[in-house]
Scaffold this motif. Structure first.
Motif, PDB file in Angstrom:
ATOM      1  N   GLN A  87     -54.533  45.430  14.390  1.00  0.00           N
ATOM      2  CA  GLN A  87     -54.175  44.423  15.335  1.00  0.00           C
ATOM      3  C   GLN A  87     -55.119  43.432  15.731  1.00  0.00           C
ATOM      4  N   THR A  88     -56.467  43.782  15.863  1.00  0.00           N
ATOM      5  CA  THR A  88     -57.456  42.939  15.990  1.00  0.00           C
ATOM      6  C   THR A  88     -57.584  41.785  14.756  1.00  0.00           C
ATOM      7  N   LEU A  89     -57.831  42.160  13.412  1.00  0.00           N
ATOM      8  CA  LEU A  89     -57.820  41.406  12.395  1.00  0.00           C
ATOM      9  C   LEU A  89     -56.747  40.459  12.527  1.00  0.00           C
ATOM     10  N   ALA A  90     -55.518  40.781  12.962  1.00  0.00           N
ATOM     11  CA  ALA A  90     -54.268  40.035  12.579  1.00  0.00           C
ATOM     12  C   ALA A  90     -54.293  38.806  13.588  1.00  0.00           C
ATOM     13  N   THR A  91     -54.908  39.128  14.740  1.00  0.00           N
ATOM     14  CA  THR A  91     -54.641  37.990  16.013  1.00  0.00           C
ATOM     15  C   THR A  91     -56.002  37.052  15.825  1.00  0.00           C
ATOM     16  N   LEU A  92     -56.967  37.199  14.924  1.00  0.00           N
ATOM     17  CA  LEU A  92     -58.078  36.342  14.829  1.00  0.00           C
ATOM     18  C   LEU A  92     -57.464  35.108  14.342  1.00  0.00           C
ATOM     19  N   PRO A  93     -58.233  34.020  14.854  1.00  0.00           N
ATOM     20  CA  PRO A  93     -57.841  32.654  14.559  1.00  0.00           C
ATOM     21  C   PRO A  93     -57.556  32.418  12.944  1.00  0.00           C
ATOM     22  N   THR A  94     -58.637  32.980  12.341  1.00  0.00           N
ATOM     23  CA  THR A  94     -58.355  33.025  10.734  1.00  0.00           C
ATOM     24  C   THR A  94     -58.683  34.508  10.130  1.00  0.00           C
ATOM     25  N   PRO A 144     -64.958  34.256   8.168  1.00  0.00           N
ATOM     26  CA  PRO A 144     -64.729  33.444   9.270  1.00  0.00           C
ATOM     27  C   PRO A 144     -65.715  34.246  10.176  1.00  0.00           C
ATOM     28  N   SER A 145     -66.580  33.302  11.124  1.00  0.00           N
ATOM     29  CA  SER A 145     -67.478  34.105  11.976  1.00  0.00           C
ATOM     30  C   SER A 145     -66.685  35.152  12.942  1.00  0.00           C
ATOM     31  N   SER A 146     -65.378  34.913  13.317  1.00  0.00           N
ATOM     32  CA  SER A 146     -65.014  35.862  14.237  1.00  0.00           C
ATOM     33  C   SER A 146     -64.754  37.294  13.739  1.00  0.00           C
ATOM     34  N   SER A 147     -64.551  37.089  12.136  1.00  0.00           N
ATOM     35  CA  SER A 147     -64.656  38.828  11.438  1.00  0.00           C
ATOM     36  C   SER A 147     -66.160  39.247  11.444  1.00  0.00           C
ATOM     37  N   ILE A 148     -67.009  38.372  11.029  1.00  0.00           N
ATOM     38  CA  ILE A 148     -68.357  38.785  10.849  1.00  0.00           C
ATOM     39  C   ILE A 148     -68.833  39.375  12.376  1.00  0.00           C
ATOM     40  N   ASP A 149     -68.338  38.878  13.586  1.00  0.00           N
ATOM     41  CA  ASP A 149     -68.887  38.968  14.916  1.00  0.00           C
ATOM     42  C   ASP A 149     -68.154  40.351  15.324  1.00  0.00           C
ATOM     43  N   LEU A 150     -67.022  40.713  14.588  1.00  0.00           N
ATOM     44  CA  LEU A 150     -66.193  41.868  15.119  1.00  0.00           C
ATOM     45  C   LEU A 150     -67.200  42.984  15.579  1.00  0.00           C
ATOM     46  N   CYS A 151     -68.035  43.517  15.144  1.00  0.00           N
ATOM     47  CA  CYS A 151     -68.912  44.545  15.265  1.00  0.00           C
ATOM     48  C   CYS A 151     -69.488  44.500  16.616  1.00  0.00           C
ATOM     49  N   GLN A 152     -69.779  43.202  16.951  1.00  0.00           N
ATOM     50  CA  GLN A 152     -70.588  42.745  18.134  1.00  0.00           C
ATOM     51  C   GLN A 152     -69.488  42.947  19.510  1.00  0.00           C
ATOM     52  N   THR A 153     -68.239  43.035  19.443  1.00  0.00           N
ATOM     53  CA  THR A 153     -67.092  43.052  20.365  1.00  0.00           C
ATOM     54  C   THR A 153     -67.492  44.267  21.177  1.00  0.00           C
ATOM     55  N   GLU A 154     -67.243  43.986  22.661  1.00  0.00           N
ATOM     56  CA  GLU A 154     -67.424  45.345  23.350  1.00  0.00           C
ATOM     57  C   GLU A 154     -66.577  46.314  22.902  1.00  0.00           C
ATOM     58  N   ASP A 155     -65.146  46.098  22.654  1.00  0.00           N
ATOM     59  CA  ASP A 155     -64.240  47.221  22.726  1.00  0.00           C
ATOM     60  C   ASP A 155     -64.283  47.648  21.245  1.00  0.00           C
ATOM     61  N   LEU A 189     -50.841  53.714   8.693  1.00  0.00           N
ATOM     62  CA  LEU A 189     -50.993  52.332   8.190  1.00  0.00           C
ATOM     63  C   LEU A 189     -49.728  51.876   7.797  1.00  0.00           C
ATOM     64  N   ASN A 190     -48.369  52.371   7.768  1.00  0.00           N
ATOM     65  CA  ASN A 190     -47.237  51.831   7.625  1.00  0.00           C
ATOM     66  C   ASN A 190     -46.873  50.733   8.608  1.00  0.00           C
ATOM     67  N   ASP A 191     -47.634  50.743   9.600  1.00  0.00           N
ATOM     68  CA  ASP A 191     -47.578  49.512  10.923  1.00  0.00           C
ATOM     69  C   ASP A 191     -48.779  48.495  10.490  1.00  0.00           C
ATOM     70  N   TRP A 192     -49.444  48.541   9.539  1.00  0.00           N
ATOM     71  CA  TRP A 192     -50.328  47.690   9.294  1.00  0.00           C
ATOM     72  C   TRP A 192     -50.012  46.171   9.259  1.00  0.00           C
ATOM     73  N   PRO A 193     -50.491  45.342   9.883  1.00  0.00           N
ATOM     74  CA  PRO A 193     -49.837  43.853  10.121  1.00  0.00           C
ATOM     75  C   PRO A 193     -50.113  43.322   8.913  1.00  0.00           C
ATOM     76  N   ALA A 194     -49.071  42.517   8.471  1.00  0.00           N
ATOM     77  CA  ALA A 194     -48.878  41.780   7.090  1.00  0.00           C
ATOM     78  C   ALA A 194     -49.831  40.607   6.844  1.00  0.00           C
ATOM     79  N   GLN A 195     -50.369  40.111   8.108  1.00  0.00           N
ATOM     80  CA  GLN A 195     -51.284  39.102   7.721  1.00  0.00           C
ATOM     81  C   GLN A 195     -52.477  39.461   6.943  1.00  0.00           C
ATOM     82  N   VAL A 196     -52.983  40.736   6.887  1.00  0.00           N
ATOM     83  CA  VAL A 196     -53.960  41.216   6.140  1.00  0.00           C
ATOM     84  C   VAL A 196     -53.702  42.102   5.194  1.00  0.00           C
TER      85      VAL A 196
END
Length: 208
Positions: A130-137, A166-177, A93-100
């Motif tokens: 990494q996924t959360l950091a690259t979301l639009p919001t 944001p909807s992009s966060s809510i939809d995270l569980c539905q992504t294929e990856d 977690l030392n490399d956790w992105p600063a955006q979140v």
């Protein structure tokens, strides 16, 4: 000629074996670098200091190479992989992105864990960050919690915001990856993975 087992009927067992094999291979490769190249670079740096002093122009290059190799080792295999899951996660977690904003609640003591399980969980949390950091919001925060009781282990990841997510966060569980990550967790650990969400939080829970 010996007849091989039916791969289809033993796919889960084969996947667990392969993941364990790959995890051990990465550990061995990282140890080779730590005990070989990194030690050699340290010795070279020490010799340069003795011969040319700390003002030697090449020292900075050697230090950069040392740092790059050390980071490569950590990406290949956490130095705490065989020691403790909480320590390995804390290190990762030392490399956790600063955006979140990251909030962590990890126990001091934890039962021994197979190295392949530790490796998978580190990979999942790294991918989440990494996924959360690259979301639009990006969401405001993510909490990582671990608990162990009654022979069951639980890792909970809570993605939240003061306002509506944001909807992009809510939809995270539905992504294929991410769906594939959760399914892989269940196969490799024989555990259960679940995801619940509302307007303000997404909760990912891994139990094994």
């Amino acid at each position: 000629m010996t007849e091989l087992p039916n791969p289809t009927s033993q796919s889960a067992q084969l996947l667990r074996w392969w993941h364990q094999h790959q995890t051990q291979w990465l550990i061995d490769e990282a140890d080779t670098i730590r005990n070989g190249l990194l030690q050699d670079l340290f010795a070279i740096r020490r010799q340069m200091e003795l011969v040319a002093g700390e003002e030697c122009a090449g020292l900075a290059t050697v230090e950069q190479l040392y740092g790059a190799l050390e980071q490569l080792c950590d990406r290949l295999s956490s130095p705490y992989l065989e020691e403790s899951l909480p320590l390995a996660l804390q290190h990762g977690l030392n490399d956790w992105p600063a955006q979140v904003i990251l909030k962590v609640e990890l126990p001091t003591h934890w039962s021994p864990e197979p190295i392949e399980t530790v490796s998978l969980l580190i990979s999942m949390i790294d991918y989440l960050g990494q996924t959360l950091a690259t979301l639009p919001t990006p969401p405001q925060s993510c909490m990582v919690q671990m608990a162990e009781s009654g022979g069951a282990k639980r890792l909970t990841l809570t993605i939240s915001d003061h306002l509506d997510l944001p909807s992009s966060s809510i939809d995270l569980c539905q992504t294929e990856d991410w769906s594939n990550y959760l399914a892989t967790f269940e196969v490799l650990t024989r555990g259960k993975a679940g995801c619940t969400c509302d307007r303000t939080a997404v909760v990912l829970q891994l139990v094994w």
